[in-house]
Design a protein around this motif. Sequence first.
Motif, PDB file in Angstrom:
ATOM      1  N   GLU A  66      29.870  48.821 -26.175  1.00 41.85           N
ATOM      2  CA  GLU A  66      29.785  47.378 -26.409  1.00 41.85           C
ATOM      3  C   GLU A  66      28.962  47.142 -27.667  1.00 41.85           C
ATOM      4  OE1 GLU A  66      30.715  44.468 -25.087  1.00 41.85           O
ATOM      5  OE2 GLU A  66      31.935  45.180 -23.402  1.00 41.85           O
ATOM      6  N   ARG A  67      29.484  46.359 -28.585  1.00 38.63           N
ATOM      7  CA  ARG A  67      28.810  46.138 -29.861  1.00 38.63           C
ATOM      8  C   ARG A  67      28.221  44.745 -29.988  1.00 38.63           C
ATOM      9  NH1 ARG A  67      28.296  51.058 -30.482  1.00 38.63           N
ATOM     10  NH2 ARG A  67      27.623  50.721 -32.632  1.00 38.63           N
ATOM     11  N   ALA A  68      28.733  43.760 -29.248  1.00 35.98           N
ATOM     12  CA  ALA A  68      28.251  42.378 -29.366  1.00 35.98           C
ATOM     13  C   ALA A  68      27.206  42.090 -28.295  1.00 35.98           C
ATOM     14  CB  ALA A  68      29.418  41.402 -29.244  1.00 35.98           C
ATOM     15  N   ASN A  69      26.549  40.953 -28.426  1.00 32.98           N
ATOM     16  CA  ASN A  69      25.605  40.491 -27.425  1.00 32.98           C
ATOM     17  C   ASN A  69      26.397  39.879 -26.272  1.00 32.98           C
ATOM     18  OD1 ASN A  69      23.842  38.974 -25.865  1.00 32.98           O
ATOM     19  ND2 ASN A  69      22.585  38.354 -27.588  1.00 32.98           N
ATOM     20  N   PRO A  70      26.466  40.517 -25.100  1.00 33.25           N
ATOM     21  CA  PRO A  70      27.323  40.049 -24.013  1.00 33.25           C
ATOM     22  C   PRO A  70      26.866  38.747 -23.376  1.00 33.25           C
ATOM     23  CG  PRO A  70      25.956  41.860 -23.246  1.00 33.25           C
ATOM     24  CD  PRO A  70      25.715  41.731 -24.726  1.00 33.25           C
ATOM     25  N   GLU A  71      25.596  38.377 -23.563  1.00 34.39           N
ATOM     26  CA  GLU A  71      25.109  37.134 -22.987  1.00 34.39           C
ATOM     27  C   GLU A  71      25.601  35.919 -23.766  1.00 34.39           C
ATOM     28  OE1 GLU A  71      20.890  37.377 -22.724  1.00 34.39           O
ATOM     29  OE2 GLU A  71      20.915  38.777 -21.029  1.00 34.39           O
ATOM     30  N   LEU A  72      25.976  36.125 -24.995  1.00 40.01           N
ATOM     31  CA  LEU A  72      26.384  35.006 -25.844  1.00 40.01           C
ATOM     32  C   LEU A  72      27.814  35.140 -26.349  1.00 40.01           C
ATOM     33  CD1 LEU A  72      23.066  34.711 -27.858  1.00 40.01           C
ATOM     34  CD2 LEU A  72      23.887  33.118 -26.138  1.00 40.01           C
ATOM     35  N   PHE A  73      28.318  36.376 -26.428  1.00 44.94           N
ATOM     36  CA  PHE A  73      29.683  36.599 -26.889  1.00 44.94           C
ATOM     37  C   PHE A  73      30.582  36.651 -25.651  1.00 44.94           C
ATOM     38  CE2 PHE A  73      33.283  39.218 -28.282  1.00 44.94           C
ATOM     39  CZ  PHE A  73      33.627  38.557 -29.441  1.00 44.94           C
ATOM     40  N   HIS A  74      31.140  35.501 -25.290  1.00 51.69           N
ATOM     41  CA  HIS A  74      31.877  35.399 -24.037  1.00 51.69           C
ATOM     42  C   HIS A  74      33.346  35.786 -24.204  1.00 51.69           C
ATOM     43  CE1 HIS A  74      28.462  33.539 -22.144  1.00 51.69           C
ATOM     44  NE2 HIS A  74      28.403  32.623 -23.085  1.00 51.69           N
ATOM     45  N   ILE A  75      33.837  36.558 -23.229  1.00 58.68           N
ATOM     46  CA  ILE A  75      35.276  36.805 -23.147  1.00 58.68           C
ATOM     47  C   ILE A  75      35.814  35.924 -22.023  1.00 58.68           C
ATOM     48  CG2 ILE A  75      35.151  39.135 -24.082  1.00 58.68           C
ATOM     49  CD1 ILE A  75      35.207  40.241 -21.273  1.00 58.68           C
ATOM     50  N   ASN A  76      37.137  35.680 -22.008  1.00 60.79           N
ATOM     51  CA  ASN A  76      37.679  34.754 -21.010  1.00 60.79           C
ATOM     52  C   ASN A  76      37.551  35.322 -19.592  1.00 60.79           C
ATOM     53  OD1 ASN A  76      40.015  36.373 -20.350  1.00 60.79           O
ATOM     54  ND2 ASN A  76      41.019  35.610 -22.201  1.00 60.79           N
ATOM     55  N   ALA A  77      37.768  34.462 -18.624  1.00 58.68           N
ATOM     56  CA  ALA A  77      37.518  34.820 -17.227  1.00 58.68           C
ATOM     57  C   ALA A  77      38.344  36.026 -16.782  1.00 58.68           C
ATOM     58  CB  ALA A  77      37.816  33.620 -16.328  1.00 58.68           C
ATOM     59  N   PHE A  78      39.594  36.100 -17.254  1.00 56.27           N
ATOM     60  CA  PHE A  78      40.457  37.217 -16.857  1.00 56.27           C
ATOM     61  C   PHE A  78      39.868  38.552 -17.336  1.00 56.27           C
ATOM     62  CE2 PHE A  78      43.757  40.236 -18.212  1.00 56.27           C
ATOM     63  CZ  PHE A  78      44.353  40.499 -16.980  1.00 56.27           C
ATOM     64  N   TRP A  79      39.552  38.616 -18.652  1.00 52.46           N
ATOM     65  CA  TRP A  79      39.039  39.866 -19.197  1.00 52.46           C
ATOM     66  C   TRP A  79      37.650  40.196 -18.645  1.00 52.46           C
ATOM     67  CZ3 TRP A  79      41.841  43.508 -21.078  1.00 52.46           C
ATOM     68  CH2 TRP A  79      43.051  43.205 -21.723  1.00 52.46           C
ATOM     69  N   HIS A  80      36.870  39.152 -18.340  1.00 55.16           N
ATOM     70  CA  HIS A  80      35.548  39.386 -17.753  1.00 55.16           C
ATOM     71  C   HIS A  80      35.681  40.074 -16.391  1.00 55.16           C
ATOM     72  CE1 HIS A  80      31.285  38.739 -16.969  1.00 55.16           C
ATOM     73  NE2 HIS A  80      31.611  38.250 -15.781  1.00 55.16           N
ATOM     74  N   THR A  81      36.636  39.587 -15.590  1.00 52.03           N
ATOM     75  CA  THR A  81      36.871  40.183 -14.266  1.00 52.03           C
ATOM     76  C   THR A  81      37.384  41.610 -14.395  1.00 52.03           C
ATOM     77  OG1 THR A  81      37.367  38.008 -13.322  1.00 52.03           O
ATOM     78  CG2 THR A  81      38.125  39.931 -12.089  1.00 52.03           C
ATOM     79  N   VAL A  82      38.348  41.812 -15.302  1.00 53.82           N
ATOM     80  CA  VAL A  82      38.911  43.149 -15.501  1.00 53.82           C
ATOM     81  C   VAL A  82      37.828  44.103 -15.997  1.00 53.82           C
ATOM     82  CG1 VAL A  82      40.592  44.515 -16.813  1.00 53.82           C
ATOM     83  CG2 VAL A  82      41.248  42.280 -15.899  1.00 53.82           C
ATOM     84  N   ARG A  83      36.966  43.618 -16.887  1.00 50.80           N
ATOM     85  CA  ARG A  83      35.878  44.453 -17.409  1.00 50.80           C
ATOM     86  C   ARG A  83      34.949  44.904 -16.289  1.00 50.80           C
ATOM     87  NH1 ARG A  83      31.955  42.310 -22.194  1.00 50.80           N
ATOM     88  NH2 ARG A  83      31.275  40.882 -20.557  1.00 50.80           N
ATOM     89  N   LYS A  84      34.595  43.981 -15.400  1.00 50.84           N
ATOM     90  CA  LYS A  84      33.706  44.333 -14.283  1.00 50.84           C
ATOM     91  C   LYS A  84      34.344  45.377 -13.375  1.00 50.84           C
ATOM     92  CE  LYS A  84      31.107  41.275 -12.246  1.00 50.84           C
ATOM     93  NZ  LYS A  84      30.600  40.082 -11.524  1.00 50.84           N
ATOM     94  N   LEU A  85      35.670  45.301 -13.230  1.00 53.61           N
ATOM     95  CA  LEU A  85      36.372  46.259 -12.378  1.00 53.61           C
ATOM     96  C   LEU A  85      36.544  47.614 -13.064  1.00 53.61           C
ATOM     97  CD1 LEU A  85      39.173  43.913 -10.962  1.00 53.61           C
ATOM     98  CD2 LEU A  85      37.227  44.835  -9.676  1.00 53.61           C
TER      99      LEU A  85
END
Length: 364
Positions: free
Chosen positions: A119-138
Amino acid sequence: MKKSIAFVLPNLNAGGAQRVISSLANLLIKEYHVLIVVHYKCEPFYKLNSNIKINYCQLQYNTNTNKLHSLTNNYRLVKNLTRILKEHKTDIAIAFLPATNIYTILASKFAKIPCIISERANPELFHINAFWHTVRKLAYPFSSRLVVQTIGTKNYFKKYSKSEIEIIKNPLNSDLLNKRDVLIPKENIILNVGRLIEIKNQDLLIRAFSNIKHGNWKLILVGDGDRYESYKKLISSLKMEEHIILAGNISDVSEYYNKAKIFAFTSKHEGFPNVITEAMSFGLACISTDCPFGPSELIKNNENGFLIPVGDQKALEIGLTELINNPELRNAFSEKSSLSLQANNPNEIASQWSTLINKLIEKQ
């Protein structure tokens, strides 16, 4: 026998992740067979060793945002990436950036090889959409290792990534470092390098510079982006065309680093500010916003540079004025900067990556 490693990323355009992968690939080519796999065909912006192979998952970038087309495109990317990894008998895949990380986790499972994601960006401020966020967590728990650059990013991903997380800082660009020339006379230039986009907040710098007594100093911004035209209009409205220059994208920024005396950085947030390490390595006196994450891990306020609150134009004006009028302070910041960059030495960073790569290959 040399092991084979593959770096995976969306493209080889100008950008922080692309710059780091190019540097790492050039450093690691001595030890490994290096392949770079990108989503679509494009010309590399950064110079690559001729022994590095480049492969593409598809010929063109898919601009169709239709859900069915996006799903089909994602399937093809994973399928083609898997095929490429198998064809090149890759021992380990190393991916940068969220969506590419997910593709690579899937492809590496099909290819039965370990993978490192980063991961290269600041994840607290560089938001990805809900779909990719869920897929990333999985998906992320199925990676072999997650690499980040700062303590802040590591703490964020501890919340849902079961993979081990390692901090490896970005390497200084060896090719760029070799072009530092102390014999080139310094000019009264304040430099900013980065994409001209909202989060980089260069309009703050433009307004601050126009508001101080700058004398014969110039502000040069190197980079391009969707704010280029609006910044051009802003500069014109301030009647600063002779003092503020938009230089556009430059593949070799050493000319500007060699000539400039001050480096100004105004981002609202960062994954890791590569350009600050570059500026410090060229001996520029730096002033930066204390944004999350990165600048405070490089600059100690009033010791080797200035840190100011994000968005604080007045503090930026005061800092720039002090640096312009105080050559002794500029020289002091310059001398202390090089001492603080030992952890970003290219060979040291390459060694850390090599150790991690070898460990994961051996475990396979």
